[in-house]
Design an enzyme around this catalytic site. Structure first.
Site, short mmCIF file in Angstrom:
data_model
loop_
_atom_site.label_atom_id
_atom_site.label_comp_id
_atom_site.label_asym_id
_atom_site.label_seq_id
_atom_site.Cartn_x
_atom_site.Cartn_y
_atom_site.Cartn_z
N GLY A 111 0.83 -1.20 0.00
CA GLY A 111 0.00 0.00 0.00
C GLY A 111 0.86 1.23 0.00
N GLY A 112 0.21 2.35 0.13
CA GLY A 112 0.93 3.61 0.12
C GLY A 112 1.93 3.72 1.24
CG ASP A 162 -7.30 6.74 2.72
OD1 ASP A 162 -7.88 7.13 1.69
OD2 ASP A 162 -6.25 6.08 2.71
#
Ligand SMILES: *[C@@H]1O[C@H](CO)[C@@H](O)[C@H](O)[C@H]1NC(C)=O
Ligand SMILES: *[C@@H]1O[C@H](CO)[C@@H](O)[C@H](O)[C@H]1NC(C)=O
Ligand SMILES: *[C@@H]1O[C@H](CO)[C@@H](O)[C@H](O)[C@H]1NC(C)=O
Ligand SMILES: *[C@@H]1O[C@H](CO)[C@@H](O)[C@H](O)[C@H]1NC(C)=O
Ligand SMILES: *[C@@H]1O[C@H](CO)[C@@H](O)[C@H](O)[C@H]1NC(C)=O
Length: 855
Positions: free
Chosen positions: A548-549, A663
């Site tokens: 992921g980020g 998010d």
């Protein structure tokens, strides 16, 4: 359903028919000298396209304010009003009358005979006149042909635009007199009084349209390049709808669009929020308008978003959209890190340009920046006759020239003409079909590869020192951990109190710069790094679950239990804040629709989080994948929707704290063995006081498409921002379409598509075809309805998640009518917000740059 829709359409056709018959009986397009029109009477253009008459913009029942206006006949006022006469002086009754006074042109009189509005200046010597509503929508006052005036136009409504530009209107200004034809917004959708927002054509340098709110520039179209405005290449490419041009003459610079034969009726509308929308009428059966384009479209359209010599890129959320032109670096890196990019960039190496014996000497050169919207030309010099080569030579010879570009691209190749900029260049962004901009740089900066990396990296001193401290602390903890051996981690997993509680607290206390959580005990176990290494087979590729980020996620087996281990971007300096957040906020939360955090570990600059392991990956793996989507039938999807809403309810209301996730997106919804959803990734979550309604941040984190407009634009977030994201996810689950995916060219995204279907009574068509067999239409329609309620522009209109849960669980609850969502960035607020008291406190926690992966 279909029958009802068909019946509705029949009814509409019938209504249109009756309407037209009525019009035919009373239709005239001319008001002769001495004649008048009372409230209820109309003038209709020869072909019936436009109607002039009285209307009320507010819904029935509200005390009437009457306005005289011209509207597009096929739609109804106030929706399709193109022009309003008495914007500032509404009539308070229906006794108004429009009089064609032979001496004084058009007069709008109220019930008591007072003049509420009049057309042009009096010229008592002018001969008798008539007023005529032309098929173009232009209301003209003409010298009466019969009285020798030759039919010349004395006054026309096209010279006094309201908030709408239609084909044939000239939008621009007379550079000699300064006289301007610009658009002014309505104050509100039901109030035609002039609002704060304005769009006008700026003729300094190359013609460019500028949107204003009060004295602040909101956005600019970019300079006209002969074919389109540099920042809006798409305007030029609507074949079959209309063509555009900018006429440049000594006494007029004007933008005009021309409707093509057979094209749907098109208009450019300035909304009361200050956005420009390009719309076309869907036709008699379609009802309503298609929105083709809008300005601003995204963050990069915000005027001067990245400041002087900044370069905005709408797809790089990781750098908060801003970068610097090659050879420049952020003027204030710490400000940039806090999303205050308007300070812009500074030249890395000074130019070398001077004069010896009156002759300019320089070793500077130019480097091309390709594919951009050209900078604001307010202070630029333009010469349409020069060639690009001459332009380069001129710019080089003038030490104050910092950049140049071709002014006209019509000839093809590199273009012709010359724009030269002095001082700063602002409002540059990457754009489709963008142009080449040549920026002046010192010799050492030309083709200098080694500087490039350094210039791109924004180093934030605060984060670095935080990391250094973390590392020292981490080493200490590891040392302690080693002393204690393996026993402790085993113990923690068995749910016992950690024996190194003091260190946990010390570490978390250190991480927690603010006292959001008070001094409560934390039950989160610390896990030895060594144990994690062996559990994940030394972070082997086979154990990797995803990336992921914020880093990679591995599967591991620790004490015979399957766990997921997130390794936050090690060594990169990213993720310190996410780590802090997850540990502080989420450790205490326990709900079956939230992923459970089991432990954490700090080791050197490694930061690891350990979660329960969920075998079924994330929601996006299923709903967007042609093969996998069949796994989730309608009952399962409905269950998932309800599960997410319950998880959110717990975050927002039922836990001890109010937590805003910030998010939410399908890749953050994990699925358990029985496909029940669990919300994960709390790296961006924020705590709210019980009584706090809204917070602001200078650092907008999240994923485009799922971020609510007020958050993406203003950094304002609240529990309603999560409601918005939930609404988007809900519509994605039902449709199997990504928010960003356009199904047809005319729909900018999923919300636009969903809204259009909803408006047309065809919402059921949104349902993913693979669900047809298992789907309960009433449940699906109800979900779509709830989804549309959640994605409304105004956060106050969005339901609380508690209402959403209630609406989902109780089929009989009545639902309110959703308002049209803002699927193009309609809302806008100044990029340069002043940092107030309430933002500075949150900034303290926001000193890291966050990498996010948008899709
Ligand atoms: C409007 O015209 C009618 C006749 O057509 C006339 O009786 C009336 O006085 C006029 N009203 C005004 C305000 O001129
Ligand atoms: C309408 O406005 C007129 C003056 O323009 C005023 O004399 C009259 O009292 C107003 N009527 C109402 C109902 O407000
Ligand atoms: C008024 O109209 C007359 C006749 O058309 C014209 O000669 C004169 O210039 C006009 N005056 C003004 C102030 O426009
Ligand atoms: C143009 O120059 C003026 C005066 O120096 C300055 O205030 C303004 O910001 C400049 N505009 C642009 C677009 O650079
Ligand atoms: C340099 O360019 C600027 C703007 O185009 C102009 O005002 C100035 O006179 C020029 N200087 C010289 C020496 O040509």
């Amino acid at each position: 359903m279909a029958a009802a829709a068909a019946a509705a359409i029949k009814f509409l056709n019938l209504a249109t028919l009756i309407f037209s018959v009525l019009l035919l009986t009373s239709a005239s397009d001319t008001l002769n000298s001495g004649g008048n029109i009372t409230d209820g009477e109309t003038l209709v253009s020869a072909g019936g396209l436009f109607t002039l008459g009285f209307f009320s913009p507010s819904p029935a029942g509200v005390p009437t304010k009457r306005y005289l206006g011209i509207w597009f006949t096929a739609s109804a006022p106030p929706e399709a009003v193109c022009w309003v006469a008495n914007r500032e002086a509404p009539l308070n009754s229906t006794s108004g009358v429009l009089v064609m006074d032979s001496a004084r042109s058009l007069l709008l009189l109220d019930g008591s005979g007072q003049t509420a509005w009049s057309s042009s200046k009096t010229n008592t010597t002018a001969p008798a006149t008539v007023a005529q509503l032309l098929e173009s929508g232009n209301l003209v006052v003409l010298r009466d042909k019969t009285s020798g005036g030759g039919g010349s136009v004395l006054w026309q409504s096209f010279d006094h635009p309201s908030n709408t530009l239609i084909a044939g209107m000239r939008f621009g200004r007379n550079p000699r007199t300064g006289e301007e034809r610009s658009l002014t917004s309505w104050r509100a959708p039901d109030d035609p009084a002039p609002g704060d927002c304005r769009v006008a054509l700026d003729t300094r340098g190359l013609p460019h349209a500028v949107g204003w709110r009060g004295g602040a520039k909101l956005y600019s179209s970019g300079p006209w390049n002969g074919r389109w405005f540099s920042g809006f290449p798409e305007m030029a490419s609507y074949p079959g709808i209309y063509s555009i041009e900018v006429a440049v003459r000594p006494d007029e610079v004007a933008f005009v669009f021309t409707a093509l034969a057979g094209a749907p009726f098109a208009r450019l509308l300035l909304t009361d929020e200050g956005a420009i929308q390009q719309q076309t009428w869907r036709g008699p059966a379609g009802r309503g308008w298609n929105i083709w384009d809008a300005s601003p479209r995204d963050v990069c359209d915000a005027y001067g978003k990245c400041g002087a010599f900044g370069l905005c890129d709408a797809v790089t959320a990781s750098t908060l959209f801003c970068g610097c032109v090659h050879g420049f670096s952020p003027a204030s890196p710490s400000e940039w890190s806090m999303r205050e990019t308007s300070g812009g960039c500074r030249r890395d190496v000074p130019l070398d340009c001077g004069k010896t014996n009156g002759t300019p000497t320089t070793t500077d050169g130019f480097r091309v920046v390709r594919g951009v919207k050209l900078p604001d030309t307010d202070n630029a010099t333009v010469d349409m006759t020069a060639t690009l080569e001459q332009c380069r030579a001129r710019c080089l010879a003038n030490c104050s020239c910092v950049a140049y570009a071709a002014a006209d691209i019509r000839v093809g190749g590199d273009g012709s003409g010359c724009v030269m900029w002095v001082g700063d260049i602002v409002d540059v962004r990457y754009v489709d079909k963008g142009q080449d901009l040549y920026v002046r740089l010192a010799k050492s900066e030309l083709n200098d590869e080694k500087r490039r990396a350094a210039a791109k990296l924004i180093v934030i001193p605060v984060t670095v020192s935080l990391l250094a401290l973390t590392a020292v602390l981490g080493m200490y903890l590891v040392w302690r951990c080693r002393l204690r051996g393996r026993a402790s981690s085993l113990m923690f997993l068995q749910g016992q109190r950690p024996s190194n509680h003091a260190q946990t607290k010390a570490m978390l206390g250190f991480l927690s710069k603010t006292s959001e959580l008070g001094d409560d005990d934390l039950d989160l176990p610390l896990v030895c790094f060594g144990d994690i290494v062996s559990a994940t087979n030394n972070f082997s590729e086979e154990n990797m679950l995803g990336q992921g980020g914020f880093g990679k996620v591995y599967k591991g087996v620790l004490d015979d239990r399957e766990v997921a281990i997130k390794r936050l971007g090690q060594g990169s300096g990213q993720g310190a804040e996410e780590f802090r957040n997850e540990v502080l906020l989420i450790a205490k939360l326990q709900h079956r629709n939230l992923v459970r955090l089991l432990g954490c570990c700090i080791h050197g600059d490694e930061k690891l989080l350990m979660y329960e392991y969920l075998p079924n990956k994330s929601l996006d793996f299923f709903i967007f994948d042609a093969a996998n989507k069949k796994v989730l039938d309608w009952p399962t999807r409905f269950k998932i929707i309800k599960g997410i809403s319950r998880g959110l309810l717990y975050l927002h209301q039922d836990s001890r704290l109010t937590i805003v996730h910030r998010d939410l997106k399908p890749s953050n919804i994990l699925l358990d063995t029985d496909m029940s959803p669990k919300i994960s990734d709390f790296g961006m979550a924020r705590i709210f006081d019980r009584n706090q309604q809204e917070a602001n941040t200078n650092r907008v984190v999240g994923t485009y498409g799922y971020m609510s407009p007020e958050y993406a634009m203003d950094g304002a977030f609240s529990v309603k921002s999560d409601t918005y994201s939930f609404g988007v996810i809900l519509l994605e689950i039902i449709s199997g379409l990504r928010i960003t995916l356009t199904r047809f060219d005319s729909f900018p995204n999923l919300l636009a598509y969903a809204w259009s279907l909803w408006q047309d009574g065809k919402a059921i068509d949104l349902v993913d075809p693979c669900l047809v067999e298992t789907c309960s239409p009433s449940e699906a329609l109800r979900c779509i309805h709830i989804g549309l309620l959640c994605v409304q522009d105004n956060p106050n209109n969005r339901p609380l998640i508690s209402s959403v849960v209630f609406m989902l669980e109780n089929e009989t609850t009545a639902l309110s009518i959703p308002k049209q969502p803002v699927y193009l960035a309609q809302r806008y607020s100044e990029a340069q917000r002043t940092t107030g008291e309430n933002t500075s406190s949150s900034s303290v926690n926001n000193m890291s740059v966050t990498v996010l992966e948008g899709r």
